[in-house]
Design a protein around this motif. Structure first.
Motif, mmCIF file in Angstrom:
data_model
loop_
_atom_site.group_PDB
_atom_site.id
_atom_site.type_symbol
_atom_site.label_atom_id
_atom_site.label_comp_id
_atom_site.label_asym_id
_atom_site.label_seq_id
_atom_site.Cartn_x
_atom_site.Cartn_y
_atom_site.Cartn_z
ATOM 1 N N GLU A 47 -45.886 0.318 1.380
ATOM 2 C CA GLU A 47 -45.758 1.541 1.973
ATOM 3 C C GLU A 47 -45.452 1.271 3.389
ATOM 4 O OE1 GLU A 47 -48.327 5.030 0.131
ATOM 5 O OE2 GLU A 47 -49.098 4.378 2.174
ATOM 6 N N LEU B 46 -45.687 7.923 19.437
ATOM 7 C CA LEU B 46 -47.083 8.566 19.339
ATOM 8 C C LEU B 46 -47.188 10.091 19.395
ATOM 9 C CD1 LEU B 46 -50.166 8.485 19.691
ATOM 10 C CD2 LEU B 46 -49.901 8.550 22.093
ATOM 11 N N ILE C 64 -47.907 12.745 15.875
ATOM 12 C CA ILE C 64 -48.734 13.758 16.020
ATOM 13 C C ILE C 64 -48.055 15.081 15.570
ATOM 14 C CG2 ILE C 64 -50.348 15.001 17.587
ATOM 15 C CD1 ILE C 64 -50.706 12.285 19.133
ATOM 16 N N PRO D 19 -50.689 13.870 6.241
ATOM 17 C CA PRO D 19 -50.454 12.472 6.490
ATOM 18 C C PRO D 19 -49.728 12.120 5.412
ATOM 19 C CG PRO D 19 -52.697 13.498 5.637
ATOM 20 C CD PRO D 19 -51.777 14.497 6.000
ATOM 21 N N GLY D 20 -49.320 10.623 5.594
ATOM 22 C CA GLY D 20 -48.755 9.905 4.466
ATOM 23 C C GLY D 20 -47.260 9.174 5.059
ATOM 24 N N PRO D 21 -46.701 8.249 4.198
ATOM 25 C CA PRO D 21 -45.738 7.376 4.814
ATOM 26 C C PRO D 21 -44.551 8.310 5.258
ATOM 27 C CG PRO D 21 -45.992 7.415 2.153
ATOM 28 C CD PRO D 21 -47.065 8.075 2.744
ATOM 29 N N THR E 237 -44.124 10.876 7.018
ATOM 30 C CA THR E 237 -44.586 11.334 8.149
ATOM 31 C C THR E 237 -44.349 10.191 9.041
ATOM 32 O OG1 THR E 237 -46.102 12.648 7.292
ATOM 33 C CG2 THR E 237 -46.070 12.726 9.572
ATOM 34 N N ARG F 4 -44.222 -3.818 12.447
ATOM 35 C CA ARG F 4 -45.616 -3.664 13.252
ATOM 36 C C ARG F 4 -45.716 -2.398 13.870
ATOM 37 N NH1 ARG F 4 -43.939 -8.307 15.709
ATOM 38 N NH2 ARG F 4 -42.501 -7.323 16.999
ATOM 39 N N VAL G 235 -49.253 0.392 12.998
ATOM 40 C CA VAL G 235 -49.981 1.273 13.972
ATOM 41 C C VAL G 235 -49.943 2.798 13.695
ATOM 42 C CG1 VAL G 235 -50.425 1.907 16.516
ATOM 43 C CG2 VAL G 235 -49.416 -0.481 15.820
ATOM 44 N N ALA H 113 -51.898 3.769 10.951
ATOM 45 C CA ALA H 113 -53.382 4.108 11.028
ATOM 46 C C ALA H 113 -53.585 5.475 11.614
ATOM 47 C CB ALA H 113 -53.996 2.817 12.261
ATOM 48 N N ILE H 114 -52.483 6.098 12.307
ATOM 49 C CA ILE H 114 -52.593 7.335 12.674
ATOM 50 C C ILE H 114 -52.089 8.507 11.705
ATOM 51 C CG2 ILE H 114 -51.657 9.071 14.613
ATOM 52 C CD1 ILE H 114 -51.053 6.772 16.319
ATOM 53 N N LEU I 133 -56.830 -0.835 7.373
ATOM 54 C CA LEU I 133 -57.491 -1.878 8.426
ATOM 55 C C LEU I 133 -58.458 -0.946 9.159
ATOM 56 C CD1 LEU I 133 -57.381 -4.711 9.907
ATOM 57 C CD2 LEU I 133 -55.519 -3.749 11.350
ATOM 58 N N THR I 134 -57.960 0.029 9.875
ATOM 59 C CA THR I 134 -58.783 0.841 10.722
ATOM 60 C C THR I 134 -60.164 1.641 10.092
ATOM 61 O OG1 THR I 134 -57.234 2.345 10.364
ATOM 62 C CG2 THR I 134 -57.137 1.527 12.417
ATOM 63 N N ILE J 197 -62.368 -1.644 9.926
ATOM 64 C CA ILE J 197 -62.905 -1.930 10.954
ATOM 65 C C ILE J 197 -63.973 -0.705 11.328
ATOM 66 C CG2 ILE J 197 -62.448 -2.073 13.565
ATOM 67 C CD1 ILE J 197 -59.841 -3.601 13.015
#
Lengths: 442, 292
Positions: free
Chosen positions: A249, A299, A303, A311-313, A315, A383, A387, A390-391, A400-401, A404
């Motif tokens: 994804e 970013l 949002i 949410p989803g790939p 977006t 990369r 990130v 994660a949002i 990963l988030t 963690i």
């Protein structure tokens, strides 16, 4: 000659002055950098940070990276014993199939931590035999644990009112009123292939290979090979299937975002190039649009878009596409302004119209820049997609988030980190390979 | 020689007796390859978007008309409270400075590390030529780890604050700039280095006096570009982790309605800063590289 003599003193002065200036700069620049770093250190409160830093967390993290721990817990009220890897319910050893270093006889549990360290739980309390030191004996007295151990008590035994803890190289031991718990650390990531509830748990590679080719079916509905694959794929602890899907994804987000941005930016960049768009206001508008989508950071796009699309790939892919349309548009239009007009002239002389001139006179010239940039962005967006994932809640970034945030599944964090690094390196070498193939024609 | 004169292997050599045929044949083959690649690409894109759409919580077509809902809701609330905006700007300036400081310190530290790493990893300049592959792989690994991974792990160890973000961005910057720096250093003229070596300069003197002055403009230009990228990264890390204007934005967003004036103020602040830095770095990079 006269000129030289006349210029002499003035020249010497200029050179001396320039030399002085250089000398001053040579000291001023490092001094300025140092001053800035000192300011930053103060404003970031480095001193307070060192006080707050929790290096025991770092130790936990590092040990989880290469080892796992098994919790042997007895509930002191009910007397129930559970043996679970990392203390997780889904990794609890079923009764009667405890690991061989835990033995239960009547009410006495004996745990062999290796190197001669033996822990025993019995009805009165618990004992821990540490070789070279002696026996740590804990008994329940008046509702509180009481410690008997060779004096003086070393600092690796912590004695509190209601809690006694022992930390040795072999493991950790804690006794409280409600429960007694022993952690044994072992190298490796446990249950990585099969979980405890799987019929395949504990089988060696040889046994698995033999199973895979044998006719006798463990599960009558499926062949053994399919069973092995599905047990591994749906492993409840490591969730290999979900993780592979998440990686896919993330790459998908990066791919869709980058390619869409490139396809959208290519025609738009003609509008922003001086030599193709003679009409100033439109050119100005196109450039400001590029500046705007680039300036409104990924970013913010993420949002805003996740409010609309959820949410989803997708977006994430749209957010990447929007931001990079700006960057690509700017770069492509700069490349367009630097092309050689002669080739376009040549194509025009054959009677080609504007589209044909663009296709045969312009595109071949900017193709190397185009491909190089697109491939470079594809790699760097892999990369970013981590990130952004994660949002927006998609891909490996989310896993990963989440791992963690729970602050205990560090072995999973390590696993995801390794996978992310491998994924990025793979995309890096893949894009480098394609670039060499396409641009240099090797 | 045969290859140079007549092209590839005898069987696949174009038939020179009939150049027209040969040419058309080549064009046809090229078109076919191009067409196949195009079809694969279109299929990948289409199925990719469909899959992504399917995996998303809300569909594309359902969401499309809602794209403007959130911005308009936010903007209308902010418009009603527009009198507050200057005050809010002022409140968030310290956080903005922190975000920029994170990026600046990380760029500085990362660039300093990249200077050392790149010189050690450049053929012809390296202090220990045998160790070049090690330094190169180090840079690759530093580049490969996304900042967020390091930042979140460090937050666990060091607690919140800007330092985890600085370390995370600096590590990544070291790897990314190291690669670019070393590409620049590869093209440096070696004559000054030889001259310095002939007067007995040691390695650091040769680098400092012979190489750095040559590559400084390009290195600075790359560092400025990286600073621009790092400001964005630092804002994002603030949103996911802690510290800076990204964190303020997250808090304001989580609050939702009633604090949209803050959201707008932070958006604007961030946007203006990024555009400003972008412009400034563009300007100075032009100056550095092209000299005007």
């Amino acid at each position: 000659m006269t000129d030289a003599t006349l210029a002499g003193p003035a020249l010497a002065e200029t050179v001396t002055r320039a030399f002085d200036r250089k000398q001053r700069l040579a000291f001023a620049i490092p001094a300025a950098i140092l001053a800035y770093l000192v300011y930053a250190a103060i404003s970031f409160d480095i001193a307070g940070l060192m006080a707050r830093a929790r290096f025991d967390n770092a130790a936990i993290l590092l040990s989880d990276f290469w080892s796992h721990k098994t919790h042997v817990t007895r509930d002191n009220r009910t007397g129930n014993l559970t043996v679970a890897i990392e203390g997780e319910a889904k990794a609890t050893y079923p009764e009667g199939r405890l690991p061989d270093w835990v033995t239960v006889a009547d009410d006495v549990t004996t745990i062999d931590l290796g190197q001669g360290h033996i822990v025993t739980y019995d009805a009165n309390g618990a004992r821990y035999v540490v070789p070279g030191y002696g026996t740590i004996d804990i008994r329940e007295e008046g509702g509180r644990p009481a410690l008997t151990a060779p004096e003086p008590i070393p600092d690796w035994i912590s004695v509190g009112d209601n809690r006694i803890g022992v930390t040795t190289d072999a493991g950790r031991f804690t006794y409280t009123r409600s429960k007694v718990e022993t952690f044994r650390y072992q190298p490796g990531w446990e249950l990585w292939f099969f979980t405890l509830d799987s019929p395949l748990y504990g089988k060696s590679f040889g046994e698995l290979a033999a199973l895979a080719v044998s006719v006798e079916r463990l599960d009558p509905a499926r062949s053994n090979l399919a069973l092995i694959a599905s047990e591994f794929w749906t492993n409840r602890m490591w969730r290999h299937g979900d993780v592979a899907w998440a990686i896919f994804e993330t790459i998908l987000m990066a791919f869709l975002g980058t390619m869409t941005a490139a396809l959208v930016a290519l025609p738009l960049s003609f509008l922003a190039a001086r030599n193709f768009m003679a009409f100033g206001p439109l050119r100005f508008a196109a450039r400001r649009v590029f500046d705007f989508v680039r300036g409104v950071d990924g970013l913010i796009w993420t949002i805003v878009l996740s409010r609309a699309f959820g949410p989803g790939p997708m977006t994430g892919a749209i957010a990447i596409a929007l931001t990079d349309t700006g960057s690509f548009g700017k770069m492509f239009s700069e490349a367009l302004e630097n092309i050689d007009e002669k080739q376009v002239e040549g194509v025009r002389s054959t009677g080609a119209n504007a589209v044909q001139r663009a296709r045969f006179g312009v595109i071949p010239q900017i193709m190397p820049v185009f491909l190089a940039q697109v491939l470079y962005y594809l790699e760097s967006n892999t990369r970013s997609a981590t990130v952004i994932g994660a949002i927006v809640g998609g891909g490996i970034g989310l896993l990963l988030t989440q791992a963690i945030i729970t602050q205990k599944d560090w072995e999973e964090v390590a696993y995801y980190m390794v996978l992310i690094v491998l994924m990025v390196m793979l995309m890096d070498s893949l894009s480098g390979w394609i670039r060499r193939k396409l641009i240099k024609g090797e | 020689m045969v290859d140079v004169a007549f092209g590839p292997e005898p069987g696949q050599r174009p038939n020179l007796a009939n150049p027209r045929e040969a040419y058309l044949d080549m064009v046809r083959r090229k078109r076919m390859y191009g067409g196949i690649l195009l079809v694969i690409f279109v299929a990948l894109m289409a199925s990719g978007w469909m899959l992504a759409d399917h995996r998303n919580a809300g569909g594309f077509w359902n969401g499309l008309h809602q794209v403007l809902d959130f911005p308009s809701e936010v903007l209308s609330e902010a418009w009603e409270k527009r009198a507050n905006l200057p005050g809010i700007f002022w409140d968030h300036v310290p956080a903005l400075i922190e975000t920029v400081n994170i990026a600046a310190v990380a760029t500085l530290v990362g660039a300093l590390a990249a200077m050392g790493l790149s010189l050690l990893a450049t053929r012809g300049l390296a202090r220990w030529p045998r160790l070049i592959p090690i330094f190169r792989r180090t840079m690759d690994a530093l580049r490969a780890i996304p900042e967020i991974v390091i930042a979140l792990v460090l937050i666990y160890i060091l607690g919140g604050g800007p330092v985890p973000a600085v370390i995370a961005i600096a590590l990544h910057t070291g790897g990314a700039l190291g690669k670019l720096f070393s590409e620049v250093a590869e093209n440096a003229d070696l004559k000054p280095v030889e001259g310095l070596a002939s007067v007995g300069a040691n390695w650091s003197q040769r680098m400092w006096l012979g190489v750095i002055p040559q590559v400084a403009p390009n290195w600075l230009s790359y560092a400025l570009l990286r600073f621009e990228i790092n400001v964005r990264a630092s804002a994002i890390l603030g949103f996911v982790g802690e510290g800076g204007i990204g964190h303020d934005l997250k808090i304001a967003m989580q609050w939702g309605q009633g604090r949209y004036d803050q959201v707008v103020a932070i958006f604007l602040l961030l946007f203006l800063t990024i555009v400003l830095i972008d412009r400034a770095s563009d300007h100075y990079r032009h100056k550095l590289v092209k000299g005007h």
